[in-house]
Design a protein around this motif. Sequence first.
Motif, PDB file in Angstrom:
ATOM      1  N   VAL A   1      27.380  49.588  28.153  1.00  0.00           N
ATOM      2  CA  VAL A   1      28.061  48.970  29.300  1.00  0.00           C
ATOM      3  C   VAL A   1      27.179  49.141  30.527  1.00  0.00           C
ATOM      4  N   ASN A   2      26.825  48.021  31.155  1.00  0.00           N
ATOM      5  CA  ASN A   2      26.041  48.025  32.382  1.00  0.00           C
ATOM      6  C   ASN A   2      26.928  47.605  33.546  1.00  0.00           C
ATOM      7  N   MET A   3      27.255  48.546  34.410  1.00  0.00           N
ATOM      8  CA  MET A   3      28.174  48.294  35.528  1.00  0.00           C
ATOM      9  C   MET A   3      27.469  48.587  36.846  1.00  0.00           C
ATOM     10  N   GLU A   4      27.557  47.614  37.778  1.00  0.00           N
ATOM     11  CA  GLU A   4      26.963  47.804  39.098  1.00  0.00           C
ATOM     12  C   GLU A   4      28.055  47.845  40.158  1.00  0.00           C
ATOM     13  N   ILE A   5      27.956  48.821  41.032  1.00  0.00           N
ATOM     14  CA  ILE A   5      28.890  48.947  42.160  1.00  0.00           C
ATOM     15  C   ILE A   5      28.343  48.152  43.343  1.00  0.00           C
ATOM     16  N   LYS A   6      29.206  47.336  43.945  1.00  0.00           N
ATOM     17  CA  LYS A   6      28.796  46.542  45.097  1.00  0.00           C
ATOM     18  C   LYS A   6      29.840  46.673  46.202  1.00  0.00           C
ATOM     19  N   GLU A   7      29.395  46.965  47.403  1.00  0.00           N
ATOM     20  CA  GLU A   7      30.250  46.918  48.595  1.00  0.00           C
ATOM     21  C   GLU A   7      29.997  45.573  49.255  1.00  0.00           C
ATOM     22  N   MET A   8      31.043  44.750  49.360  1.00  0.00           N
ATOM     23  CA  MET A   8      30.827  43.372  49.774  1.00  0.00           C
ATOM     24  C   MET A   8      32.030  42.819  50.528  1.00  0.00           C
ATOM     25  N   GLU A   9      31.754  41.904  51.426  1.00  0.00           N
ATOM     26  CA  GLU A   9      32.818  41.273  52.218  1.00  0.00           C
ATOM     27  C   GLU A   9      33.421  40.117  51.440  1.00  0.00           C
ATOM     28  N   GLY A  10      34.754  40.006  51.495  1.00  0.00           N
ATOM     29  CA  GLY A  10      35.459  38.910  50.848  1.00  0.00           C
ATOM     30  C   GLY A  10      36.651  38.494  51.664  1.00  0.00           C
ATOM     31  N   GLU A  11      37.415  37.538  51.140  1.00  0.00           N
ATOM     32  CA  GLU A  11      38.572  37.000  51.858  1.00  0.00           C
ATOM     33  C   GLU A  11      39.865  37.523  51.242  1.00  0.00           C
ATOM     34  N   MET A  12      40.646  38.237  52.047  1.00  0.00           N
ATOM     35  CA  MET A  12      41.936  38.740  51.604  1.00  0.00           C
ATOM     36  C   MET A  12      42.995  37.635  51.646  1.00  0.00           C
ATOM     37  N   ALA A  13      42.989  36.852  52.728  1.00  0.00           N
ATOM     38  CA  ALA A  13      43.915  35.740  52.934  1.00  0.00           C
ATOM     39  C   ALA A  13      43.206  34.757  53.851  1.00  0.00           C
ATOM     40  N   ASP A  14      43.827  33.620  54.128  1.00  0.00           N
ATOM     41  CA  ASP A  14      43.209  32.633  55.004  1.00  0.00           C
ATOM     42  C   ASP A  14      42.844  33.261  56.344  1.00  0.00           C
ATOM     43  N   GLY A  15      41.561  33.239  56.658  1.00  0.00           N
ATOM     44  CA  GLY A  15      41.109  33.771  57.935  1.00  0.00           C
ATOM     45  C   GLY A  15      41.019  35.275  58.015  1.00  0.00           C
ATOM     46  N   VAL A  16      41.387  35.970  56.932  1.00  0.00           N
ATOM     47  CA  VAL A  16      41.382  37.437  56.921  1.00  0.00           C
ATOM     48  C   VAL A  16      40.259  37.926  56.010  1.00  0.00           C
TER      49      VAL A  16
END
Length: 493
Positions: A75-90
């Motif tokens: 199993v090859n797993m990479e941890i990434k800290e990344m920006e995403g969208e929780m809700a519209d505009g959030v």
Amino acid sequence: MIMITNLTKRTKTGVAAICCTLISVGLTAFGINFTKNDADHYKKVPVEGEMIAELTAPPFVPKPVGNRPAKKLIVNMEIKEMEGEMADGVKYTYWTFGGSVPGSFIRTRVGDEVEFHLRNHPDNKLPHNIDLHAVTGPGGGATSSLVAPGHEKVFNFKVINQGLYVYHCATAPVGMHIANGMYGLILVEPEGGLPPVDKEYYVMQGDFYTKGANGESGLQPFDMNKAVKEQPDYVVFNGSTKSLVGDKAITAKVGETVRLFVGNGGPNLVSSFHVIGEIFDKVHVEGGEMINKNVQTTLIPAGGSAIVDFKVDVPGTLILVDHSIFRTFNKGSLGMLKVEGPGDKTIYSGTTQEGIYLPEGGTIQNMPKVKTTEKPKVSLTVPQQIAAGKEIYGKTCFACHQSEGQGIPTVFPPLAKSDFLNANHTRAINTVLSGLSGEVTVNGNKYNNIMTSQNLTDEEIANVLTYVYNSWGNNKTVVKPEMVKAQREQNVH
């Protein structure tokens, strides 16, 4: 009752042996079997060759293990800290296993020997680790896997218990790492695999805590105080309010069998998982071997799971919810399973009679009124109105009229390309202000339902209607607050 007689001439050892045998026979008759410890068996199963594990992002899962032998599974797993969208505009900065929330789905079988490679992306800011509930060992692997940014840790474990298990980060503060999205599911299938079904999907609930209130736009940081108080702003499936709706909805066809691998990352709330319009034929209770049948709603604890199987018999949009229902309609735990195919009126007839039932009298029900502090009025541009209206729509109108204004067939009329709306914007304003009941015809189809009046300000009504009119093929009418105010005053007189 089992009677033991004529034991006076037997030795103590003989008596003990007879008693144990009889007790074992009696308990086996009640369905309790002590013949073999499965875990002891599977920890000795030899592996045959090795393979790279297929990992998938939600809502998809890797292909079933089938009849393959136990293997060394890498199993090859990479941890990434990344920006995403929780809700519209959030926006929100997620901490992820594999770049998704929940993390990548891992599929194994009993007896597999897993070689786990955990990599922390060099652009990340924090150390992380992983605790897999399927692991028998200190910290579920967490004590062996703490990894700094730009580094890799490798550890091995044998999977010896079948079931569906949660994994999560266990780096202090543990709750914060989980609350930022660091959880996922690992499936351990039995020998020969699970019974086949037509469709399989991966759904995982989580509660999120932001500095801003629900719907407040911009990049929102994590709020530890709300998390400690267990007061989430969002409760969602697969990391956001829109992960399983619209063109992201999961799908099936009439007559197919569907299996949902459902988890709950928490970190705090228990999930009351339910699919509106379906009954679970089988539920693997808490992700284990015990199977319950004909279940309407199943409890999934924080850090727990369930496997639910059902057959879809009629077409339509089935709604996935946490039946702690305000979470669904106010905090985001809503998904869709769109089923296509022919109807079966022996199972579900559709509407056979139309009418209005108003046990509270003939007046339209009203939303409760609250006193609000007058805010300074600032004229918005049309793009600003549309952006503000989109947020209001997501919190007020989305559940009934859906993400693309498509409505719900036979229940809630569409707002997209709506001849009813486009014909008369004053009527639309009045509908939001005062509610609407009785039969209406929209795009050639009849609807007979009740819409309650909405407790919104003139500006909010103007903005949400401007958003609707400027979306989904409507006529781009711009509604101004003064137009709403004039209609409100007219209704009073």
